[in-house]
Design a protein around this motif. Sequence first.
Motif, PDB file in Angstrom:
ATOM      1  N   ALA A 228      77.358  71.794  26.283  1.00  0.00           N
ATOM      2  CA  ALA A 228      77.526  73.211  25.436  1.00  0.00           C
ATOM      3  C   ALA A 228      76.904  74.307  26.269  1.00  0.00           C
ATOM      4  O   ALA A 228      75.605  74.325  26.648  1.00  0.00           O
ATOM      5  CB  ALA A 228      76.621  73.204  24.239  1.00  0.00           C
ATOM      6  N   VAL A 229      77.937  75.097  27.053  1.00  0.00           N
ATOM      7  CA  VAL A 229      77.433  76.180  27.924  1.00  0.00           C
ATOM      8  C   VAL A 229      76.304  77.121  27.438  1.00  0.00           C
ATOM      9  O   VAL A 229      75.301  77.457  27.976  1.00  0.00           O
ATOM     10  CB  VAL A 229      78.648  76.612  28.576  1.00  0.00           C
ATOM     11  CG1 VAL A 229      78.123  77.695  29.450  1.00  0.00           C
ATOM     12  CG2 VAL A 229      79.494  75.692  29.314  1.00  0.00           C
ATOM     13  N   MET A 230      76.644  77.587  26.281  1.00  0.00           N
ATOM     14  CA  MET A 230      75.787  78.513  25.781  1.00  0.00           C
ATOM     15  C   MET A 230      74.368  77.970  25.255  1.00  0.00           C
ATOM     16  O   MET A 230      73.425  78.908  25.428  1.00  0.00           O
ATOM     17  CB  MET A 230      76.666  79.153  24.414  1.00  0.00           C
ATOM     18  CG  MET A 230      77.579  80.152  24.703  1.00  0.00           C
ATOM     19  SD  MET A 230      78.153  80.849  23.234  1.00  0.00           S
ATOM     20  CE  MET A 230      77.114  81.823  22.672  1.00  0.00           C
ATOM     21  N   LEU A 231      74.554  76.697  25.028  1.00  0.00           N
ATOM     22  CA  LEU A 231      73.041  76.087  24.905  1.00  0.00           C
ATOM     23  C   LEU A 231      72.387  75.524  26.036  1.00  0.00           C
ATOM     24  O   LEU A 231      71.281  75.172  26.015  1.00  0.00           O
ATOM     25  CB  LEU A 231      73.163  75.117  23.852  1.00  0.00           C
ATOM     26  CG  LEU A 231      73.775  75.505  22.324  1.00  0.00           C
ATOM     27  CD1 LEU A 231      73.730  74.364  21.372  1.00  0.00           C
ATOM     28  CD2 LEU A 231      72.824  76.578  21.658  1.00  0.00           C
ATOM     29  N   GLY A 232      73.320  75.389  27.069  1.00  0.00           N
ATOM     30  CA  GLY A 232      72.702  74.921  28.306  1.00  0.00           C
ATOM     31  C   GLY A 232      72.319  73.530  28.087  1.00  0.00           C
ATOM     32  O   GLY A 232      71.241  72.863  28.732  1.00  0.00           O
TER      33      GLY A 232
END
Length: 172
Positions: free
Chosen positions: A117-121
């Motif tokens: 999850a890119v936004m959550l890293g």
Amino acid sequence: MDVTPEYCQMMAKYNAWQNSQVRAACEKLTEAELRADRGAFFGSVMATLNHVLWGDTLWMSRLEGGAGPAVTAQNHADICPTFAVWSQERSRMDQRILQWADRVKDADLSGDLQWHAVMLGKDMAKPMGLCVVHMFNHQTHHRGQIHAMLTGLGRDPGDTDLVLMPEGKSWH
């Protein structure tokens, strides 16, 4: 959570049916009506349409391994610059979801889905069934917002009840 191929097929058909009704109602809107901030979570009808398409593209890339969104999450509301482009891309995505649902097997719906999850890293892992239900729920949730905006504009987006979906109609 047990999710079956039949559930996926039913929800893919429901998604295509609902998107065809939303498309028909939106075709009658002016550019200003499509883009005006209506107080919804993503503001306008167009931004919300784009958000649903972006989300479907993301989830389908995770579920079937195909192409993901062409824009980042920060730019999701601009995935399609015009309603005409959105309409074409929405039709393609609905076909992609229908085809996936027609191919999916019980074994494909078991175990965990893993992704970054890119936004959550961070890396994520959730039951496949939960992820499938989430994709269809996400569509329905945001189409409800679009439905409310269209109704507020005096447009009739049609029935949304699953039990009213036309039987025997092919959405392919």
